[in-house]
Design an enzyme around this catalytic site. Structure first.
Site, mmCIF file in Angstrom:
data_model
loop_
_atom_site.group_PDB
_atom_site.id
_atom_site.type_symbol
_atom_site.label_atom_id
_atom_site.label_comp_id
_atom_site.label_asym_id
_atom_site.label_seq_id
_atom_site.Cartn_x
_atom_site.Cartn_y
_atom_site.Cartn_z
ATOM 1 N N GLY A 27 0.801 -1.221 0.000
ATOM 2 C CA GLY A 27 0.000 0.000 0.000
ATOM 3 C C GLY A 27 0.834 1.272 0.000
ATOM 4 O O GLY A 27 2.034 1.237 -0.232
ATOM 5 N N HIS A 30 2.388 4.315 -5.120
ATOM 6 C CA HIS A 30 3.003 5.363 -5.937
ATOM 7 C C HIS A 30 3.102 4.860 -7.375
ATOM 8 O O HIS A 30 2.660 3.738 -7.679
ATOM 9 C CB HIS A 30 4.358 5.755 -5.360
ATOM 10 C CG HIS A 30 5.284 4.603 -5.111
ATOM 11 N ND1 HIS A 30 5.729 3.766 -6.112
ATOM 12 C CD2 HIS A 30 5.827 4.122 -3.955
ATOM 13 C CE1 HIS A 30 6.535 2.850 -5.596
ATOM 14 N NE2 HIS A 30 6.598 3.038 -4.289
ATOM 15 N N GLY A 32 5.425 3.612 -9.040
ATOM 16 C CA GLY A 32 6.111 2.325 -9.223
ATOM 17 C C GLY A 32 5.126 1.170 -9.112
ATOM 18 O O GLY A 32 5.095 0.264 -9.957
ATOM 19 N N HIS A 33 4.308 1.191 -8.054
ATOM 20 C CA HIS A 33 3.272 0.160 -7.897
ATOM 21 C C HIS A 33 2.313 0.172 -9.089
ATOM 22 O O HIS A 33 1.959 -0.877 -9.627
ATOM 23 C CB HIS A 33 2.440 0.426 -6.635
ATOM 24 C CG HIS A 33 3.194 0.415 -5.347
ATOM 25 N ND1 HIS A 33 3.323 1.533 -4.569
ATOM 26 C CD2 HIS A 33 3.840 -0.577 -4.682
ATOM 27 C CE1 HIS A 33 4.001 1.235 -3.464
ATOM 28 N NE2 HIS A 33 4.342 -0.046 -3.514
ATOM 29 N N GLY A 143 8.776 -5.422 -8.622
ATOM 30 C CA GLY A 143 9.611 -4.319 -9.085
ATOM 31 C C GLY A 143 11.092 -4.600 -8.907
ATOM 32 O O GLY A 143 11.507 -5.107 -7.857
ATOM 33 N N LYS A 145 13.193 -2.516 -8.224
ATOM 34 C CA LYS A 145 13.600 -1.731 -7.047
ATOM 35 C C LYS A 145 14.025 -2.652 -5.888
ATOM 36 O O LYS A 145 14.978 -2.380 -5.195
ATOM 37 C CB LYS A 145 12.423 -0.833 -6.633
ATOM 38 C CG LYS A 145 12.422 -0.330 -5.212
ATOM 39 C CD LYS A 145 13.298 0.857 -5.063
ATOM 40 C CE LYS A 145 13.516 1.302 -3.649
ATOM 41 N NZ LYS A 145 12.706 0.750 -2.590
ATOM 42 N N GLN A 149 14.473 -9.245 -3.505
ATOM 43 C CA GLN A 149 13.145 -9.845 -3.385
ATOM 44 C C GLN A 149 12.792 -10.586 -4.673
ATOM 45 O O GLN A 149 12.240 -11.694 -4.634
ATOM 46 C CB GLN A 149 12.109 -8.762 -3.088
ATOM 47 C CG GLN A 149 10.681 -9.248 -3.087
ATOM 48 C CD GLN A 149 9.743 -8.232 -2.470
ATOM 49 O OE1 GLN A 149 9.561 -8.207 -1.255
ATOM 50 N NE2 GLN A 149 9.150 -7.390 -3.292
HETATM 51 P P1 AMP Z 1 5.958 -2.623 -1.514
HETATM 52 O O1 AMP Z 1 4.623 -1.984 -1.389
HETATM 53 O O2 AMP Z 1 7.097 -1.746 -1.121
HETATM 54 O O3 AMP Z 1 6.011 -4.003 -0.899
HETATM 55 O O4 AMP Z 1 6.175 -2.858 -3.080
HETATM 56 C C1 AMP Z 1 5.258 -3.606 -3.828
HETATM 57 C C2 AMP Z 1 5.847 -3.892 -5.179
HETATM 58 O O5 AMP Z 1 6.121 -2.671 -5.859
HETATM 59 C C3 AMP Z 1 7.170 -4.657 -5.095
HETATM 60 O O6 AMP Z 1 7.227 -5.617 -6.142
HETATM 61 C C4 AMP Z 1 8.177 -3.563 -5.291
HETATM 62 O O7 AMP Z 1 9.409 -4.021 -5.820
HETATM 63 C C5 AMP Z 1 7.460 -2.680 -6.288
HETATM 64 N N1 AMP Z 1 8.036 -1.333 -6.271
HETATM 65 C C6 AMP Z 1 8.301 -0.571 -5.172
HETATM 66 N N2 AMP Z 1 8.894 0.585 -5.546
HETATM 67 C C7 AMP Z 1 9.015 0.547 -6.887
HETATM 68 C C8 AMP Z 1 9.557 1.451 -7.861
HETATM 69 N N3 AMP Z 1 10.080 2.612 -7.520
HETATM 70 N N4 AMP Z 1 9.505 1.075 -9.155
HETATM 71 C C9 AMP Z 1 8.971 -0.116 -9.516
HETATM 72 N N5 AMP Z 1 8.445 -1.004 -8.658
HETATM 73 C C10 AMP Z 1 8.471 -0.676 -7.353
#
Ligand code: AMP
Length: 277
Positions: A27, A30, A32-33, A143, A145, A149
């Site tokens: 959650g 942004h 990226g998500h 991602g 990023k 993972q």
């Molecule tokens: P999180 O909410 O941080 O667990 O991220 C959820 C997914 O979004 C994971 O697969 C992350 O790698 C991906 N993600 C987070 N930040 C970015 C970003 N800046 N660009 C692309 N994917 C991202």
């Protein structure tokens, strides 16, 4: 967009889509998500995102309690991105009383982030396995990023023969290079101004590699030098590693992953770039 909170609701909804792309998230969404959700929809015809701040991947002194949340904003963003459904389970749905499983995927989970966050990837692997079993996606989108993972999830799928295809999307960045992250919201204005040093340092290594530098220690030194002296004590690691095993390299002969983690006060930022063969 369907808002699903129970496993039964997800199972009932799942029957409607011949193919489904899945983007698991914690959650505070942004761009990226959203890039992962849009790609899932474009490639699979239907997209489901999950929002679950998974307690088992946080260490005792980490930011679980203050992890940023914005459920209403997230739903609006997912709706605008064309998501077909969102799964918002409570912790009790994922971890009912008596739950005790934990998946250990070995060495790859103990390097880099795993060295600093010892139980992190067991928590990630366990919750992602559960989410895959609940959602039964055709493809799942992660991602770059979070490069380690991605390596861990690929190993999970390979070792356990999980019937899902893993797709890795490029890191989405701010105009100054800072990788988008929900945790960027913790940064003070001064920390935010210094944070683009991470990407600058990785880019410097990428340029040196492109110009022919193959000595991994020389590439690490370029990263440390570009980060600057003020960030040196706050740097958890600077790595030039094999992109599949994450073992540190002496010489870069094929491709490599350049990655780092730097603390800005209580906020830990990670970033990486690939060094192409
Ligand atoms: P999180 O909410 O941080 O667990 O991220 C959820 C997914 O979004 C994971 O697969 C992350 O790698 C991906 N993600 C987070 N930040 C970015 C970003 N800046 N660009 C692309 N994917 C991202």
């Amino acid at each position: 967009m369907q808002v699903l909170t129970t496993i039964a609701e997800v199972r009932a909804a799942r029957t409607r889509w011949p193919a489904l792309g899945f983007a698991p998230t914690m959650g505070y969404l942004h761009a990226g998500h959203i890039s992962l959700v849009e790609r899932a929809r474009a490639e699979c015809g239907a997209a489901l995102a999950s929002i679950f701040v998974n307690p088992t991947q946080f260490g005792p002194n980490e930011d679980l309690d203050r992890y940023p949340r914005d459920p209403e904003g997230d739903l609006a963003r997912l709706e605008a991105a064309g998501a077909d459904a969102v799964f918002l389970p409570s912790p009790e749905v994922i971890y009912p009383p008596g739950f005790s499983a934990s998946l250990d995927l070995g060495d790859v989970t103990r390097r880099l982030e795993g060295a600093v966050r010892p139980h992190h990837f067991a928590g990630v692997a366990t919750v992602v396995t559960k989410l895959f079993n609940i959602v039964q996606p055709t493809r799942a989108y992660f991602g770059q990023k979070d490069a380690q993972q991605c390596v861990v999830i690929r190993k999970l799928v390979q070792d356990l023969d999980l019937p899902v295809e893993i797709v890795v999307g490029d890191t989405v960045r701010e105009p100054d290079g800072l990788a988008l992250s929900s945790r960027n919201s913790y940064l003070t204005p001064d920390q935010r101004a210094r944070a683009p040093a991470l990407h600058r340092a990785l880019t410097a290594a990428q340029q040196a590699h492109a110009a022919g530098e193959r000595n991994a220690e020389a590439l690490r030194a370029i990263i440390r030098r570009t980060l600057g002296e003020d960030l040196a004590p706050a740097t958890d690691y600077v790595s030039i590693a094999d992109p599949d095993t994450l073992e540190e390299l002496t010489t870069v002969s094929g491709g490599a992953l350049a990655s780092l983690a730097v603390r800005f006060g209580a906020t830990r930022l990670i970033d990486n770039v690939r060094l192409q063969p």
